[in-house]
Write a protein that holds these residues in place. Structure first.
Motif, PDB file in Angstrom:
ATOM      1  N   SER A   7       6.366 -13.742 -30.740  1.00 28.33           N
ATOM      2  CA  SER A   7       6.552 -12.454 -31.406  1.00 28.33           C
ATOM      3  C   SER A   7       8.043 -12.219 -31.593  1.00 28.33           C
ATOM      4  CB  SER A   7       5.925 -11.327 -30.569  1.00 28.33           C
ATOM      5  OG  SER A   7       6.657 -11.135 -29.379  1.00 28.33           O
ATOM      6  N   ASN A   8       8.391 -10.991 -31.954  1.00 26.43           N
ATOM      7  CA  ASN A   8       9.794 -10.619 -32.124  1.00 26.43           C
ATOM      8  C   ASN A   8      10.355  -9.939 -30.889  1.00 26.43           C
ATOM      9  OD1 ASN A   8       8.207  -8.351 -32.359  1.00 26.43           O
ATOM     10  ND2 ASN A   8       9.363  -7.460 -34.045  1.00 26.43           N
ATOM     11  N   GLN A  60      14.941 -12.487 -33.269  1.00 24.12           N
ATOM     12  CA  GLN A  60      14.562 -12.042 -34.603  1.00 24.12           C
ATOM     13  C   GLN A  60      13.578 -13.028 -35.225  1.00 24.12           C
ATOM     14  OE1 GLN A  60      15.274  -9.254 -35.973  1.00 24.12           O
ATOM     15  NE2 GLN A  60      17.218  -8.503 -35.136  1.00 24.12           N
ATOM     16  N   THR A  61      12.627 -12.513 -35.969  1.00 26.69           N
ATOM     17  CA  THR A  61      11.588 -13.355 -36.550  1.00 26.69           C
ATOM     18  C   THR A  61      12.170 -14.406 -37.489  1.00 26.69           C
ATOM     19  OG1 THR A  61      10.033 -11.495 -36.444  1.00 26.69           O
ATOM     20  CG2 THR A  61       9.429 -13.342 -37.860  1.00 26.69           C
ATOM     21  N   ASP A  62      13.198 -14.066 -38.237  1.00 29.62           N
ATOM     22  CA  ASP A  62      13.725 -15.009 -39.228  1.00 29.62           C
ATOM     23  C   ASP A  62      14.481 -16.183 -38.608  1.00 29.62           C
ATOM     24  OD1 ASP A  62      16.029 -13.765 -38.382  1.00 29.62           O
ATOM     25  OD2 ASP A  62      16.402 -12.726 -40.279  1.00 29.62           O
ATOM     26  N   GLN A 117       6.683 -18.249 -37.791  1.00 29.35           N
ATOM     27  CA  GLN A 117       6.834 -16.926 -38.387  1.00 29.35           C
ATOM     28  C   GLN A 117       5.495 -16.404 -38.896  1.00 29.35           C
ATOM     29  OE1 GLN A 117      10.028 -16.346 -41.201  1.00 29.35           O
ATOM     30  NE2 GLN A 117      11.353 -17.833 -40.177  1.00 29.35           N
ATOM     31  N   VAL A 121       3.788 -14.934 -35.974  1.00 25.76           N
ATOM     32  CA  VAL A 121       4.461 -13.706 -35.549  1.00 25.76           C
ATOM     33  C   VAL A 121       4.055 -12.530 -36.435  1.00 25.76           C
ATOM     34  CG1 VAL A 121       6.709 -12.566 -35.337  1.00 25.76           C
ATOM     35  CG2 VAL A 121       6.416 -14.922 -34.544  1.00 25.76           C
ATOM     36  N   HIS A 122       3.907 -12.766 -37.727  1.00 20.40           N
ATOM     37  CA  HIS A 122       3.590 -11.681 -38.655  1.00 20.40           C
ATOM     38  C   HIS A 122       2.185 -11.121 -38.438  1.00 20.40           C
ATOM     39  CE1 HIS A 122       7.301 -11.844 -40.765  1.00 20.40           C
ATOM     40  NE2 HIS A 122       7.123 -13.050 -41.283  1.00 20.40           N
ATOM     41  N   THR A 131       3.924  -7.686 -32.567  1.00 12.68           N
ATOM     42  CA  THR A 131       5.082  -7.612 -33.462  1.00 12.68           C
ATOM     43  C   THR A 131       5.284  -6.224 -34.073  1.00 12.68           C
ATOM     44  OG1 THR A 131       4.960  -9.976 -33.960  1.00 12.68           O
ATOM     45  CG2 THR A 131       6.114  -8.590 -35.545  1.00 12.68           C
TER      46      THR A 131
END
Length: 275
Positions: A207-208, A212-214, A221, A224-225, A230
């Motif tokens: 997760s975030n 950072q997710t990016d 990713q 994570v989304h 998240t």
């Protein structure tokens, strides 16, 4: 007489003949059984280690052991980023004990005694979940309080911070129904912990919460989304240190509703079969 006998005996006076509607009876019985759970917690304060000492240890480890490397030496900046995520992770992990306790109660025959009382069938589960509000409030206060000692600062104001705590507790109450369901399915309380850790750890680290997710690989990713942790972390961060809130809040509420719609019926069905 065991420590469990007194709480069960104490609630008998609160569970009388049904009066009023079914929902009123369920609420009354759930409150009485939540009181029993709170009495157990007061008599065994060490049961709160997972929402007091454990989150503090995690916060210290990640801030001072990894924070410098992740943030390029800016540990205070990383603490500002990390604490809202750690709060969400601690809430998810805090619900594990609920499934363990319910499983242990079933094994000890406590729920057989509940079945002999004129209570709603779902009241033992609803009461136990309601009592967990104290655990989630505890973890929120501990994390924010100790975080401020370490240097964390709320940058948005009192009302957004209160909203962050309220949303966190609400999400915890929805997420813990997964633990309740697992507690009704597996045979031992130890197995509840093992199964839930297999679920919570991937959700927490994928997760975030920590980065950072990016900065993650593309395939990760994607996970994570769609991870329910998240949007919760994004909402808490926005409410505590500033940033976009509306989009994260929408998906957090969607996940909360989905968790209730899916896992409350599953838990009640598993409880009916088990107890």
């Amino acid at each position: 007489m065991t420590t469990l006998d007194v709480p069960v005996r104490n609630i008998v006076g609160d569970i009388d003949k049904p009066r009023g509607g079914a929902l009123a009876a369920l609420a009354r019985h759930s409150v009485a059984l939540a009181r029993r759970s709170l009495i157990k917690t007061i008599r065994t304060p060490e049961a709160l280690i997972d929402v007091t000492l454990q989150p503090v240890i995690f916060l210290l480890l990640f801030t001072y052991l990894l924070g410098g490397a992740i943030s390029g030496g800016d540990r205070h900046g990383y603490l500002q980023f990390l604490l809202p995520g750690m709060l969400a992770q601690s809430l998810a992990m805090g619900g594990i004990a609920l499934g363990q306790n319910l499983n242990a109660d079933i094994e000890k025959g406590v729920f057989d005694r509940f079945r002999s009382l004129p209570v709603a069938r779902s009241a033992p589960l609803v009461g136990a979940v309601s009592a967990d509000i104290v655990r989630y409030l505890t973890v929120c206060l501990v994390m924010l309080g100790f975080g401020m000692i370490m240097g964390f600062r709320v940058e948005t104001g009192v009302l957004p911070a209160v909203a962050a705590v309220a949303l966190s507790i609400g999400f915890g109450l929805c997420f813990c129904w997964i633990s309740v369901w697992v507690g009704m399915l597996v045979r031992t309380s130890g197995a509840v912990q093992g199964v839930m850790f297999l679920l919570v750890f991937p959700l927490s680290f994928g997760s975030n919460v920590f980065v950072q997710t990016d900065t993650l690989p593309g395939w990760l990713q994607g996970f994570v989304h769609v991870n329910p942790i998240t949007p919760l972390v994004g909402t808490i961060r926005g409410l505590l240190i500033g940033g976009p809130v509306a989009g994260h809040l929408f998906w957090t509420l969607v996940w909360m509703a989905g968790l209730l719609v899916v896992f409350v019926p599953l838990a009640l069905r598993a409880y009916a079969r088990r107890a």
